[in-house]
Design a protein around this motif. Structure first.
Motif, short mmCIF file in Angstrom:
data_model
loop_
_atom_site.label_atom_id
_atom_site.label_comp_id
_atom_site.label_asym_id
_atom_site.label_seq_id
_atom_site.Cartn_x
_atom_site.Cartn_y
_atom_site.Cartn_z
N ILE A 267 0.76 -1.35 0.02
CA ILE A 267 0.17 0.02 -0.10
C ILE A 267 0.80 1.16 0.04
O ILE A 267 0.38 2.35 -0.38
N GLN A 268 2.14 1.23 0.30
CA GLN A 268 3.07 2.41 0.47
C GLN A 268 3.18 2.79 -1.27
O GLN A 268 3.48 4.04 -1.47
N VAL A 269 3.00 1.99 -1.99
CA VAL A 269 3.19 2.26 -3.63
C VAL A 269 1.90 3.36 -3.69
O VAL A 269 2.09 4.27 -4.61
N GLU A 270 0.73 3.23 -3.20
CA GLU A 270 -0.28 4.01 -3.42
C GLU A 270 -0.26 5.49 -2.45
O GLU A 270 -0.52 6.38 -2.92
N SER A 271 0.42 5.13 -1.37
CA SER A 271 0.66 6.49 -0.57
C SER A 271 1.72 7.51 -0.78
O SER A 271 1.52 8.55 -0.52
N VAL A 272 2.89 6.76 -0.68
CA VAL A 272 4.33 7.61 -1.07
C VAL A 272 4.85 7.33 -2.37
O VAL A 272 5.78 8.17 -2.43
N GLY A 273 4.44 6.68 -2.95
CA GLY A 273 5.12 6.32 -4.55
C GLY A 273 5.26 7.31 -5.34
O GLY A 273 6.00 7.69 -6.10
N PHE A 274 4.18 8.50 -5.23
CA PHE A 274 4.01 9.46 -5.93
C PHE A 274 5.40 10.38 -5.80
O PHE A 274 5.62 11.16 -6.91
N LEU A 275 6.21 10.40 -4.81
CA LEU A 275 7.15 11.32 -4.44
C LEU A 275 8.36 11.28 -5.67
O LEU A 275 8.67 12.11 -6.08
N ALA A 276 8.31 9.94 -5.90
CA ALA A 276 9.47 9.54 -7.11
C ALA A 276 8.89 9.29 -8.57
O ALA A 276 9.49 9.84 -9.37
N ILE A 277 7.59 9.03 -8.52
CA ILE A 277 7.15 8.47 -9.86
C ILE A 277 6.65 9.45 -10.94
O ILE A 277 7.06 9.71 -12.00
N ARG A 278 6.43 10.88 -10.19
CA ARG A 278 5.79 11.92 -10.88
C ARG A 278 6.71 12.52 -11.75
O ARG A 278 6.36 13.37 -12.72
N TYR A 279 7.92 12.53 -11.40
CA TYR A 279 9.25 13.14 -12.02
C TYR A 279 10.05 12.58 -12.94
O TYR A 279 10.62 13.13 -13.80
N MET A 280 9.88 11.27 -13.25
CA MET A 280 10.61 10.50 -13.91
C MET A 280 10.51 10.77 -15.45
O MET A 280 11.53 11.13 -16.19
N GLN A 281 9.15 10.75 -15.88
CA GLN A 281 9.10 11.01 -17.35
C GLN A 281 9.37 12.18 -17.63
O GLN A 281 10.12 12.65 -18.86
N ALA A 282 8.98 13.40 -16.74
CA ALA A 282 9.47 14.67 -17.20
C ALA A 282 10.67 15.06 -17.13
O ALA A 282 11.22 15.88 -17.86
N ALA A 283 11.59 14.38 -16.56
CA ALA A 283 12.87 14.75 -16.61
C ALA A 283 13.97 13.92 -17.72
O ALA A 283 14.98 13.93 -17.89
N GLY A 284 13.03 13.18 -18.41
CA GLY A 284 13.53 12.52 -19.66
C GLY A 284 14.32 11.14 -19.53
O GLY A 284 14.99 10.71 -20.34
N THR A 285 14.29 10.52 -18.40
CA THR A 285 14.82 9.53 -17.96
C THR A 285 13.69 8.24 -18.23
O THR A 285 13.02 7.64 -17.43
#
Length: 486
Positions: A277-295
């Protein structure tokens, strides 16, 4: 009149006021016993009359907190506090608690609940500063046998600093004063490491608080002055303090995302072992920036890990166990939990981002684009079916499972996220999701139009080819007739 009634005590009291007075006497007795134990002046006979199961050798928080809660309940119910109740002011009650538990980790968490509605808390903070100031300062170069005593003093200073920040003391500091305080916190963090040399590697250091506070002060300086070096200095300090403290790693992830170092952020995400359930609660901290940064490669790895969680929730196993054990009331909770995950805004965002990333990195022909948009993806996810786009126009169909207050926060109430701001963040997430789904609508409609136009052009060419193939015989006959006539 009620205050006089309480003070005199001779006249008849209403049942509610009688209960209030009895509660006051009971809590005062409990609190006095705990204060006596905290100061070391208590004997078993003094304590036994207040504790049902005999004398206890440790101090209890409950009686002191109960007096604070009673004070707040009376004030909220009557609109003002009754001086004749005999509990004392709220600042005095908080000071009683602080003197007994300022060396414990629970001090700030317990008192912060009452600081928000206490009005002016400056008398309490001044009294707490005087109490800690009368203690001997922390000796960082002490002998090994004195470490325990100095750790207690260090914890008292940390509790005081947490309360000072919560009351807005740090907010009123100038940029120079904040910079000096951050440097002092860094010094105290490094000096306090020697107190934890014998601690296991899986336990937080006693002085980790100073590293976190210094990083927060550096972030505030960056936001106020725009100085990027403040972020770099905070990152260097947190990298040095990085151990098994999850708060340090989470804050370091946030700082790495600020500067675009998404690879370091992904490494920390793996070190934190975020799962279930941590994927749902705190996973957004890293996931939301990956594609925008080009990685894109890192983004694909994280997206697949997140989607595997939502695809394999194992709720069916829980339902079977609930049926077997006869715990039927849990079945509705499990079904509701599964429904919330299926309607998670994080699930929807990652699904759409994964498909956009796949489209951008793999499509190299019209046929491949048509196969992905019109056939493959629409069958895999309910989100990508055109008939389901309209369901996302209403934010009530999605659920926000993000834990936006995952970071430890010692800020004053004015500096914390409010319920309105959290709601606005959710609405923006839904709006951004609609925009990205709109891209799918546009691409699908474009492929339909191009397919129809291509089919029309193909039929036109076929009919033209058929007409041209019928023309040569007539031409030949006419030419032969003309030659014969000549």
């Amino acid at each position: 009149g009620r205050a006089t009634e309480l003070e005199g005590g001779a006249c008849a009291l209403s049942p509610a006021l009688k209960l209030l007075v009895e509660t006051r006497d009971f809590l005062n007795g409990l609190a006095e016993a705990e204060q006596a134990k905290a100061s070391g002046n208590s004997s078993g006979s003094e304590t036994r009359q207040y504790v049902l199961r005999g004398p206890l050798q440790y101090v209890l928080r409950g009686p002191l907190l109960a007096r604070l809660e009673l004070h707040r309940a009376v004030e909220q119910s009557l609109g003002a506090y009754l001086p004749g109740l005999g509990l004392g002011s709220q600042c005095e009650l908080m000071m009683d608690y602080f003197q007994a538990f300022c060396s414990k980790n629970c001090c700030f968490e317990d008192l912060s609940v009452f600081l928000e509605g206490a009005g002016s808390v400056e008398p309490f903070i001044s009294a707490a500063e005087g109490f800690v100031g009368r203690e001997e300062p922390v000796q960082f170069d002490c002998r090994e046998e004195d470490i325990r005593e100095n750790v207690t003093r260090l914890r008292k200073e940390i509790s005081l600093m947490e309360l000072q920040r919560c009351c807005g003391r740090h907010k009123r500091l100038t940029a120079g004063e904040k910079r000096a305080l951050a440097e002092e916190c860094e010094r105290r963090y490094k000096a306090g490491l020697q107190f934890g040399l014998s601690l296991p590697s899986t336990v937080d250091q006693h002085s980790d608080f100073y590293a976190l506070l210094a990083a927060h002060l550096r972030m505030e300086l960056y936001q106020e002055l725009g100085e990027w070096n403040q972020l770099y200095e905070a990152i260097v300090l947190l990298e040095e303090a990085k151990n098994f403290n999850s708060q340090i790693k989470l804050l370091l992830m946030k700082l790495y995302c600020y500067i675009g170092a998404t690879e370091m952020c992904a490494d920390l995400y793996s070190c934190l072992s975020i799962k279930h359930i941590q994927v749902e609660s705190v996973g957004f901290l890293a996931i939301r920036y990956m594609q925008a940064a080009g990685t894109f490669q890192l983004a694909e790895q994280l997206y697949r890990a997140v989607l595997s969680f939502y695809a394999n929730k194992e709720t069916s196993e829980y339902l079977v166990h609930a049926f077997k054990n006869g715990v039927f009331q849990k079945i509705c909770e499990i079904v509701d939990f599964s429904h919330r995950l299926n309607r998670s805004v994080n699930f929807a965002s990652v699904t759409v981002d994964m498909r956009l990333l796949e489209f951008a990195t793999t499509v190299n022909s019209f046929e491949k684009a048509k196969k992905l948009l019109m056939e493959g993806w629409a069958c895999e996810s309910f989100l990508l079916k055109p008939e389901n786009y309209s369901s996302l126009l209403d934010a009530s169909t999605l659920r926000d499972g993000r834990q936006l207050d995952v970071f430890e926060d010692w800020n004053c109430p004015e500096g914390r996220l409010t319920a309105e701001e959290k709601e606005m963040s959710f609405e923006l997430e839904v709006l951004w999701l609609r925009i990205r789904l709109g891209l799918f609508c546009c691409m699908q409609e474009s492929l339909c139009l191009l397919g129809a136009r291509g089919a029309g052009a193909t039929s036109g060419r076929t009919s033209a080819a058929t007409g041209s193939s019928a023309t040569p015989p007539s031409t030949t006959s006419s030419s032969s007739s003309s030659s014969s006539s000549s």
